[in-house]
Motif scaffolding. Sequence first.
Motif, short mmCIF file in Angstrom:
data_model
loop_
_atom_site.label_atom_id
_atom_site.label_comp_id
_atom_site.label_asym_id
_atom_site.label_seq_id
_atom_site.Cartn_x
_atom_site.Cartn_y
_atom_site.Cartn_z
N GLU A 43 49.59 60.63 30.27
CA GLU A 43 49.89 60.05 31.58
C GLU A 43 48.69 60.25 32.49
N ILE A 44 48.21 59.17 33.07
CA ILE A 44 47.00 59.19 33.90
C ILE A 44 47.40 58.77 35.31
N GLU A 45 47.08 59.62 36.28
CA GLU A 45 47.37 59.30 37.67
C GLU A 45 46.05 59.06 38.40
N ASP A 46 45.73 57.80 38.61
CA ASP A 46 44.56 57.41 39.41
C ASP A 46 44.82 56.02 39.98
N LYS A 47 43.86 55.47 40.63
CA LYS A 47 44.04 54.17 41.28
C LYS A 47 43.39 53.02 40.51
N THR A 48 43.20 53.20 39.22
CA THR A 48 42.56 52.17 38.41
C THR A 48 43.38 50.89 38.35
N LYS A 49 44.70 51.01 38.29
CA LYS A 49 45.56 49.83 38.16
C LYS A 49 45.35 48.87 39.34
N ILE A 50 45.36 49.39 40.55
CA ILE A 50 45.19 48.54 41.73
C ILE A 50 43.76 48.01 41.82
N HIS A 51 42.79 48.82 41.41
CA HIS A 51 41.39 48.37 41.46
C HIS A 51 41.14 47.21 40.49
N ILE A 52 41.66 47.32 39.28
CA ILE A 52 41.47 46.24 38.31
C ILE A 52 42.22 44.99 38.76
N PHE A 53 43.43 45.16 39.32
CA PHE A 53 44.19 44.01 39.82
C PHE A 53 43.42 43.30 40.93
N LEU A 54 42.88 44.05 41.88
CA LEU A 54 42.12 43.44 42.97
C LEU A 54 40.84 42.78 42.46
N PHE A 55 40.20 43.40 41.48
CA PHE A 55 38.99 42.81 40.92
C PHE A 55 39.30 41.49 40.22
N LYS A 56 40.44 41.41 39.53
CA LYS A 56 40.85 40.15 38.89
C LYS A 56 41.11 39.08 39.95
N ILE A 57 41.79 39.45 41.04
CA ILE A 57 42.07 38.50 42.12
C ILE A 57 40.76 37.99 42.72
N LEU A 58 39.83 38.89 42.98
CA LEU A 58 38.55 38.49 43.57
C LEU A 58 37.76 37.57 42.65
N THR A 59 37.77 37.84 41.35
CA THR A 59 37.04 36.94 40.44
C THR A 59 37.72 35.58 40.38
N LEU A 60 39.05 35.54 40.46
CA LEU A 60 39.74 34.25 40.51
C LEU A 60 39.39 33.47 41.78
N VAL A 61 39.27 34.16 42.90
CA VAL A 61 38.88 33.51 44.16
C VAL A 61 37.46 32.96 44.05
N ILE A 62 36.56 33.71 43.44
CA ILE A 62 35.19 33.24 43.27
C ILE A 62 35.15 32.01 42.37
#
Length: 136
Positions: free
Chosen positions: A13-32
């Motif tokens: 079990e890993i507790e960090d903020k990677t999930k939200i960071h990858i999700f936001l990065f995917k959204i930003l690449t889709l916007v680009i």
Amino acid sequence: MKVTYNQQEETIEIEDKTKIHIFLFKILTLVIIWNAGLHVYLLNNRSLSSVSYAWIFISILSLITLLFLIFKKTSLEKIPLERIRGLKRKDFFGRRSLSLILKNGKSRDLIYLKNQSEIAELNKTISEAKITTIDE
């Protein structure tokens, strides 16, 4: 960042903020990609300029990045031990990066380790879970 081994469920079990960071990065690449596609679409009958070529290049680069994030990275917070192939240690310009390599070819980066005590705790957890180390 906290990495723990759950013996009852046999998961890491890993507790960090990677999930939200990858999700936001995917959204930003889709916007680009959308922005670049819109720019090229609105050219109509005009010829391509250097700015248009730059947008095409940026959209292709963003598409490759998006595909890499989808097919090669994961942001799972609970990873069953049977899905883990090993812990990969990689040195890059004097900095060591750690990631869990999964059997499906994806990797889960462990990038939020701040100090030596967190790295020692991770090593203890990895040895407790009997995960092999892949040095590169």
